[in-house]
Each structure stands twice: as structure tokens, then as C-alpha cells.
Design a protein around this motif. Structure first.
Motif, PDB file in Angstrom:
ATOM      1  N   LYS A   7       0.829  -1.201   0.000  1.00  0.00           N
ATOM      2  CA  LYS A   7       0.000   0.000   0.000  1.00  0.00           C
ATOM      3  C   LYS A   7       0.863   1.251   0.000  1.00  0.00           C
ATOM      4  O   LYS A   7       1.838   1.334   0.745  1.00  0.00           O
ATOM      5  N   SER A   8       0.472   2.216  -0.826  1.00  0.00           N
ATOM      6  CA  SER A   8       1.172   3.488  -0.875  1.00  0.00           C
ATOM      7  C   SER A   8       0.174   4.604  -1.143  1.00  0.00           C
ATOM      8  O   SER A   8      -0.734   4.454  -1.970  1.00  0.00           O
ATOM      9  N   GLU A   9       0.359   5.710  -0.455  1.00  0.00           N
ATOM     10  CA  GLU A   9      -0.443   6.891  -0.745  1.00  0.00           C
ATOM     11  C   GLU A   9       0.085   7.475  -2.052  1.00  0.00           C
ATOM     12  O   GLU A   9       1.274   7.804  -2.152  1.00  0.00           O
ATOM     13  N   TRP A  28      11.340  -0.399  -0.763  1.00  0.00           N
ATOM     14  CA  TRP A  28      10.037  -0.171  -0.122  1.00  0.00           C
ATOM     15  C   TRP A  28      10.304   0.195   1.336  1.00  0.00           C
ATOM     16  O   TRP A  28      10.078  -0.569   2.251  1.00  0.00           O
ATOM     17  N   VAL A  31       8.583   1.613   6.328  1.00  0.00           N
ATOM     18  CA  VAL A  31       7.557   0.815   7.014  1.00  0.00           C
ATOM     19  C   VAL A  31       7.963   0.677   8.480  1.00  0.00           C
ATOM     20  O   VAL A  31       9.059   0.208   8.785  1.00  0.00           O
ATOM     21  N   ASN A  33       5.949  -0.881  11.051  1.00  0.00           N
ATOM     22  CA  ASN A  33       4.963  -1.771  11.660  1.00  0.00           C
ATOM     23  C   ASN A  33       5.601  -3.160  11.663  1.00  0.00           C
ATOM     24  O   ASN A  33       6.076  -3.626  10.624  1.00  0.00           O
ATOM     25  N   ALA A  36       4.043  -5.772   9.181  1.00  0.00           N
ATOM     26  CA  ALA A  36       4.408  -5.470   7.800  1.00  0.00           C
ATOM     27  C   ALA A  36       5.889  -5.796   7.565  1.00  0.00           C
ATOM     28  O   ALA A  36       6.257  -6.364   6.534  1.00  0.00           O
ATOM     29  N   SER A  54      -3.548   3.769  -1.565  1.00  0.00           N
ATOM     30  CA  SER A  54      -4.378   3.970  -0.378  1.00  0.00           C
ATOM     31  C   SER A  54      -4.774   5.447  -0.267  1.00  0.00           C
ATOM     32  O   SER A  54      -4.194   6.299  -0.940  1.00  0.00           O
ATOM     33  N   ARG A 117      -5.475  -1.110   7.444  1.00  0.00           N
ATOM     34  CA  ARG A 117      -4.349  -0.255   7.835  1.00  0.00           C
ATOM     35  C   ARG A 117      -2.986  -0.895   7.616  1.00  0.00           C
ATOM     36  O   ARG A 117      -1.984  -0.192   7.577  1.00  0.00           O
ATOM     37  N   SER A 119       0.167  -1.999   5.932  1.00  0.00           N
ATOM     38  CA  SER A 119       0.732  -1.468   4.686  1.00  0.00           C
ATOM     39  C   SER A 119       1.374  -2.505   3.769  1.00  0.00           C
ATOM     40  O   SER A 119       1.497  -2.275   2.572  1.00  0.00           O
TER      41      SER A 119
END
Length: 137
Positions: A7-9, A28, A31, A33, A36, A54, A117, A119
Motif C-alpha cells: 500500500k502506498s499513498e 520499499w 515501514v 509496523n 508489515a 491507499s 491499515r 501497509s
């Protein structure tokens, strides 16, 4: 082979930017989390993933491939954080939205549907086939 979703904005890092990185791919990073991060630690070169926009769009828009396995995240000195490198493979012919995933039979247990949520998340082979079909590939 395993399947994933990244997921990426799109206003921070978009599909078009990922495509522009070419065969070299992109780290990538960023992150923070544990779940993740652990997902990335489990990835192997050649694993495929959906590139998901996202916040804006909320849709899978392309397919990426893991081109480097987990290594320390270059954006931090904290040894807890790792990342993989991914490269764009191809766009989906049409975006597959979160709302579409929520109502499509066979996707009711998909992590995206139940934990929006996270990612970096796993995708089962059956879910991969369904979303790929919905995306026209």
C-alpha cells in the motif's frame, strides 16, 4: 511463489513513480509496523504483489515483483526495520477498489478487507486469482 499487497499513498509514491524506476526497482522503505516488516522478511525474489493506492483511490492499480530480499531500511539507523525492493511488472487493466473487494465472493477473508491499515500484507493464491481477474489480467 507467494503473493503480497503493497500500500502506498499516491501523493507520496504512486504507481507511475514505481513504473519510472524500471528494472532497478525501488526500496520499499519507511515501514514502521512489525507485522508489515515481518511480511517483508518472508518475501523471496520473484514473489508478486499488488501495488495499491491507499487514501486516494483505494484500489489495486498494478503488479510488482520483489527484486531484492529483505535488508536494512536505508532511511533509518534503527536495526529493527527492514525492507525489500520491488519493481513494476504491469498495470492492472482496470483498478480493483477496496469496495469491490468487500463485496466479491472469495475475498471476504482477504487481509485488505479485514485490516485496511496494514501497509504490507499477504494475499492468498485464490485471492490473487480473483483480484487479477477483476483487474483484467
Amino acid at each position: 511463489m507467494n503473493y503480497w499487497l503493497f500500500k502506498s499513498e499516491p501523493d507520496a509514491w504512486s504507481w507511475d513513480q514505481q513504473v519510472a524506476r524500471g528494472e532497478a526497482g525501488e526500496e520499499w522503505h519507511g515501514v514502521r509496523n512489525y507485522q508489515a516488516r515481518n511480511n517483508m522478511r518472508a518475501m523471496k525474489i520473484g514473489d508478486l504483489g499488488f501495488f495499491y493506492h491507499s487514501n486516494i483511490g483505494k484500489a489495486a492499480v498494478g503488479i510488482v515483483e520483489v527484486c531484492r530480499e529483505s535488508s536494512p531500511d536505508s532511511t533509518t539507523d534503527d536495526p529493527r526495520w527492514d525492507c525489500v525492493w520491488i519493481k513494476a511488472v504491469k498495470p492492472l487493466l482496470r483498478p480493483v477498489t477496496l469496495e469491490e473487494c468487500k463485496v466479491t465472493p472469495g475475498l471476504e477473508k482477504m487481509v485488505l478487507v479485514n485490516n485496511t491499515r496494514l501497509s504490507v500484507q499477504p494475499v492468498t493464491a485464490a485471492e490473487w486469482e480473483i483480484v487479477s481477474r477483476l483487474g483484467g489480467v
